[in-house]
Write an enzyme that holds these catalytic residues in place. Structure first.
Site, PDB file in Angstrom:
ATOM      1  N   HIS A   1     -10.577  -6.546  14.398  1.00  9.59           N
ATOM      2  CA  HIS A   1     -10.672  -7.927  13.661  1.00  9.59           C
ATOM      3  C   HIS A   1     -11.197  -9.010  14.446  1.00  9.59           C
ATOM      4  O   HIS A   1     -10.424  -9.010  15.495  1.00  9.59           O
ATOM      5  CB  HIS A   1      -9.302  -8.215  13.018  1.00  9.59           C
ATOM      6  CG  HIS A   1      -8.893  -7.243  11.905  1.00  9.59           C
ATOM      7  ND1 HIS A   1      -9.207  -7.367  10.616  1.00  9.59           N
ATOM      8  CD2 HIS A   1      -7.882  -6.017  11.787  1.00  9.59           C
ATOM      9  CE1 HIS A   1      -8.637  -6.559   9.811  1.00  9.59           C
ATOM     10  NE2 HIS A   1      -7.834  -5.653  10.766  1.00  9.59           N
TER      11      HIS A   1
ATOM     12  N   ASP B   1     -13.885  -5.093   7.188  1.00 11.29           N
ATOM     13  CA  ASP B   1     -13.163  -6.314   7.849  1.00 11.29           C
ATOM     14  C   ASP B   1     -13.038  -6.187   9.277  1.00 11.29           C
ATOM     15  O   ASP B   1     -12.484  -6.980  10.165  1.00 11.29           O
ATOM     16  CB  ASP B   1     -11.938  -6.895   7.198  1.00 11.29           C
ATOM     17  CG  ASP B   1     -10.903  -5.684   7.315  1.00 11.29           C
ATOM     18  OD1 ASP B   1     -10.905  -4.726   7.885  1.00 11.29           O
ATOM     19  OD2 ASP B   1      -9.757  -6.313   6.828  1.00 11.29           O
ATOM     20  N   ARG B   2     -13.421  -4.954   9.972  1.00  7.13           N
ATOM     21  CA  ARG B   2     -13.327  -4.602  11.364  1.00  7.13           C
ATOM     22  C   ARG B   2     -14.609  -3.977  11.584  1.00  7.13           C
ATOM     23  O   ARG B   2     -15.249  -3.418  11.169  1.00  7.13           O
ATOM     24  CB  ARG B   2     -12.244  -3.516  11.547  1.00  7.13           C
ATOM     25  CG  ARG B   2     -10.902  -4.023  11.122  1.00  7.13           C
ATOM     26  CD  ARG B   2      -9.725  -3.182  11.546  1.00  7.13           C
ATOM     27  NE  ARG B   2      -9.515  -1.923  11.034  1.00  7.13           N
ATOM     28  CZ  ARG B   2      -9.395  -0.934  11.597  1.00  7.13           C
ATOM     29  NH1 ARG B   2      -8.779  -0.896  13.059  1.00  7.13           N
ATOM     30  NH2 ARG B   2      -9.325   0.353  11.281  1.00  7.13           N
TER      31      ARG B   2
ATOM     32  N   ASP C   1     -13.011  -1.158   4.623  1.00  8.34           N
ATOM     33  CA  ASP C   1     -13.232  -2.260   3.835  1.00  8.34           C
ATOM     34  C   ASP C   1     -14.200  -3.245   4.595  1.00  8.34           C
ATOM     35  O   ASP C   1     -14.310  -4.485   4.243  1.00  8.34           O
ATOM     36  CB  ASP C   1     -12.134  -2.947   3.331  1.00  8.34           C
ATOM     37  CG  ASP C   1     -11.095  -3.350   4.391  1.00  8.34           C
ATOM     38  OD1 ASP C   1     -11.147  -2.928   5.601  1.00  8.34           O
ATOM     39  OD2 ASP C   1     -10.286  -4.301   4.050  1.00  8.34           O
TER      40      ASP C   1
ATOM     41  N   SER D   1      -8.227   0.169   3.379  1.00  2.38           N
ATOM     42  CA  SER D   1      -8.925  -0.106   4.446  1.00  2.38           C
ATOM     43  C   SER D   1      -9.232   1.217   5.207  1.00  2.38           C
ATOM     44  O   SER D   1     -10.147   1.712   4.936  1.00  2.38           O
ATOM     45  CB  SER D   1      -7.755  -0.821   5.379  1.00  2.38           C
ATOM     46  OG  SER D   1      -8.072  -1.309   6.458  1.00  2.38           O
ATOM     47  N   HIS D   2      -8.688   1.295   6.455  1.00  6.21           N
ATOM     48  CA  HIS D   2      -8.737   2.487   7.133  1.00  6.21           C
ATOM     49  C   HIS D   2      -7.873   3.513   7.134  1.00  6.21           C
ATOM     50  O   HIS D   2      -7.924   4.641   7.841  1.00  6.21           O
ATOM     51  CB  HIS D   2      -8.943   2.229   8.747  1.00  6.21           C
ATOM     52  CG  HIS D   2      -7.301   1.665   9.094  1.00  6.21           C
ATOM     53  ND1 HIS D   2      -6.916   0.552   8.753  1.00  6.21           N
ATOM     54  CD2 HIS D   2      -6.364   2.165   9.794  1.00  6.21           C
ATOM     55  CE1 HIS D   2      -5.866   0.292   9.269  1.00  6.21           C
ATOM     56  NE2 HIS D   2      -5.522   1.227   9.854  1.00  6.21           N
TER      57      HIS D   2
ATOM     58  N   ASP E   1     -14.973  -0.366   9.316  1.00 13.39           N
ATOM     59  CA  ASP E   1     -13.947   0.358   8.751  1.00 13.39           C
ATOM     60  C   ASP E   1     -14.033   0.460   7.084  1.00 13.39           C
ATOM     61  O   ASP E   1     -15.237  -0.018   6.712  1.00 13.39           O
ATOM     62  CB  ASP E   1     -12.372  -0.205   9.074  1.00 13.39           C
ATOM     63  CG  ASP E   1     -12.285  -1.465   8.570  1.00 13.39           C
ATOM     64  OD1 ASP E   1     -13.097  -2.195   8.408  1.00 13.39           O
ATOM     65  OD2 ASP E   1     -11.222  -1.873   8.276  1.00 13.39           O
TER      66      ASP E   1
ATOM     67  N   ARG F   1       0.779  -1.062  -0.080  1.00 16.73           N
ATOM     68  CA  ARG F   1      -0.025  -0.204   0.069  1.00 16.73           C
ATOM     69  C   ARG F   1       0.975   1.220  -0.044  1.00 16.73           C
ATOM     70  O   ARG F   1       2.004   1.154   0.407  1.00 16.73           O
ATOM     71  CB  ARG F   1      -0.954   0.152   1.359  1.00 16.73           C
ATOM     72  CG  ARG F   1      -0.294  -0.029   2.375  1.00 16.73           C
ATOM     73  CD  ARG F   1      -1.582  -0.157   3.493  1.00 16.73           C
ATOM     74  NE  ARG F   1      -0.926  -0.635   4.901  1.00 16.73           N
ATOM     75  CZ  ARG F   1      -0.606   0.232   5.872  1.00 16.73           C
ATOM     76  NH1 ARG F   1      -0.471   1.206   5.568  1.00 16.73           N
ATOM     77  NH2 ARG F   1      -0.150  -0.483   6.900  1.00 16.73           N
TER      78      ARG F   1
ATOM     79  N   LYS G   1      -4.551  -6.521  -0.474  1.00 20.80           N
ATOM     80  CA  LYS G   1      -4.488  -7.577   0.332  1.00 20.80           C
ATOM     81  C   LYS G   1      -4.551  -8.906  -0.695  1.00 20.80           C
ATOM     82  O   LYS G   1      -5.375  -8.893  -1.575  1.00 20.80           O
ATOM     83  CB  LYS G   1      -5.398  -7.521   1.337  1.00 20.80           C
ATOM     84  CG  LYS G   1      -5.504  -6.294   2.262  1.00 20.80           C
ATOM     85  CD  LYS G   1      -6.849  -6.296   3.179  1.00 20.80           C
ATOM     86  CE  LYS G   1      -6.546  -5.264   4.266  1.00 20.80           C
ATOM     87  NZ  LYS G   1      -7.831  -5.109   5.015  1.00 20.80           N
TER      88      LYS G   1
END
Length: 469
Positions: A329, A246-247, A244, A106-107, A242, A18, A116
């Site tokens: 997560h 995943d959290r 995407d 992501s965040h 977040d 990233r 990812k």
């Protein structure tokens, strides 16, 4: 057709690739990732790669370049389209793809983005990412080929699979959801239509500029809108995601945050009813209260390294049905697939709350309390950060301190514990401390300060503490 590409070295991280779009991350980088990763998949005997992207403004163009690179390595590319990272994991698992890549920041700030990766249903990280960089730089890829491209709509199947594990009662919950203008928006809108109760959605429109607030539910300021809405509605709880999805972040019926380690206690107690003695994994930043409560509930607590990739690998190794980390997560492997999914974790939590005799705040208030700092991150050069941790560990060993070196140093004393570790994703050190009282916490902070000063570093600002939890 010759190929050779050098990535900005700052973009090749421990768990992903990233950077800042247009600076340390470009469409040429995306093509090179597809070309090189596709070659690694081919050499491992695979032929398919599932690709998805989040709601950031730069994601569609990066996804197109990524797919072109993968096809140039002969891959059959399955384009999942826009959605949460866990939806891509779901697609790769259920479509039996050999690999997967998610374009997501992501965040991170709006001008950041990243990738990812999954290979052979396992996280692709650490040495594998470094190998990818080396292969690209040397042009060591498979011969140019013509792959295929197919659009696959997995949204209906993903929503249906989420709902299949709904295990709540008919008690109508009042829930406020905040997707933070992130990639969860479309899925969330479909999901709540099929859940019992009353559901209010905040910031459901996917917007890569994140106009309402930054999509990181571990930061209290980003939860203020959700907290206000829960209190205004008199809701049973609020849920936040977040960028995407995943959290997961959670506030209870009083508008008080349940931090991730507290939430993991709630989830663990539920799972351990059906899996007595099972291992439950949490990262080194989690409260000691969590590990004690897992043991009290009949489970086997296991402290492990921070990071979604190491956690997933440890789950597979130990057969743990549940894991979580302070970043929000949560990983289920009892009925789910073992990957982190904020939406799935939210659904499982709703089922638990619907079965409670009282409000969620009663569970929070029943937990033993401690006084802790937030996670403190402060700059330390990439060339120095791991050396500092090694220096601290050596001094602690000489002093006879009670130390865990699973991930950095976590020191247990009669006052509580303190942690110092090097971030695997940024040029920072991370510190956290948890004491049995405010005075105990002050002594723990002083211990961190002394160790940092002994390595020639200035300590971070320890003035802030989290509410007792």
């Amino acid at each position: 057709m010759s190929f050779r590409h050098r990535f900005d070295p700052t973009s090749l991280r421990e768990y992903d690739i990233r950077g800042v779009v247009g600076e340390s991350l470009t469409q040429d980088d995306a093509y090179a990732i597809g070309r090189t990763f596709g070659s690694m998949v081919a050499r491992a005997g695979g032929s398919t790669v599932a690709i998805g992207y989040d709601g950031r403004l730069s994601s569609p163009a990066l996804e197109q370049a990524l797919g072109a690179g993968a096809m140039a390595s002969g891959m059959a590319v399955l384009r999942i389209g826009r959605g949460p990272t866990p939806m891509l994991y779901f697609a790769a698992t259920t479509l039996k793809a050999d690999s997967a890549i998610m374009v997501t920041g992501s965040h991170n700030p709006p001008d950041h983005n990243g990738f990812k990766m999954v290979l052979g249903n396992k996280p692709f990280f650490s040495e594998q990412i470094r190998e990818l960089g080396q292969l690209a730089a040397s042009g060591d890829v498979v011969a140019h080929a013509t792959g295929t491209l197919r659009d696959v709509n997995v949204i209906p199947a993903y929503v249906d699979r989420l709902l299949r594990d709904w295990d709540g009662t008919d008690r109508p919950l009042d829930v406020v959801w905040d997707s933070g203008n992130g990639a969860a928006g479309e899925i969330l809108s479909l999901l709540v239509k099929k859940l019992p109760g009353r559901h209010r959605l905040l910031n459901a429109e996917i917007d890569g500029t994140f106009p309402a607030h930054h999509p990181d539910p571990t930061v209290l300021a980003n939860l203020e809108q959700l907290i206000a809405a829960v209190r205004e509605e008199g809701a049973d709880l609020g849920l936040a995601f977040d960028g995407d999805a995943d959290r997961l972040g959670v506030v209870d019926n009083t508008g008080t945050v349940l931090w991730a380690d507290q939430l993991l206690v709630v989830l663990a107690r539920d799972i351990l009813r059906d899996h007595a003695g099972a291992t439950v994994i949490a990262d080194v930043k989690a409260s000691q209260v969590l590990f004690e409560e897992i043991d009290r509930a009949g489970g086997t607590p296991l402290m492990w390294k921070s990071g979604h990739s190491p956690i997933k690998m440890k789950m597979a190794e130990t057969g743990a049905p549940l894991a979580g980390e302070m970043s929000g997560h949560f990983f289920f492997a009892d009925r789910w697939y073992g990957f982190d999914d904020g939406l799935y974790a939210a659904l499982r939590l709703l089922g638990i709350v619907s079965r409670l005799k009282g409000p969620l705040s009663d569970v929070r208030l029943s937990l033993p309390t401690a006084v802790s700092t937030p996670e403190l991150r402060f700059a330390c050069d990439d060339t120095r950060k791991f050396t500092v941790i090694a220096e601290v560990a050596a001094r602690l060993e000489c002093s006879g301190a009670r130390v865990s070196t699973i991930d950095g140093v976590r020191v247990t004393t009669p006052d509580g514990w303190w942690l110092l570790r090097a971030s695997n994703t940024q040029a920072v050190l991370v510190a956290r401390a948890e004491g049995k009282s405010a005075e105990a916490l002050d002594r723990l902070k002083a211990a961190i300060t002394a160790q940092l000063e002994a390595s020639g570093l200035r300590a971070p600002d320890f003035s802030g503490t989290l509410p007792p939890h």
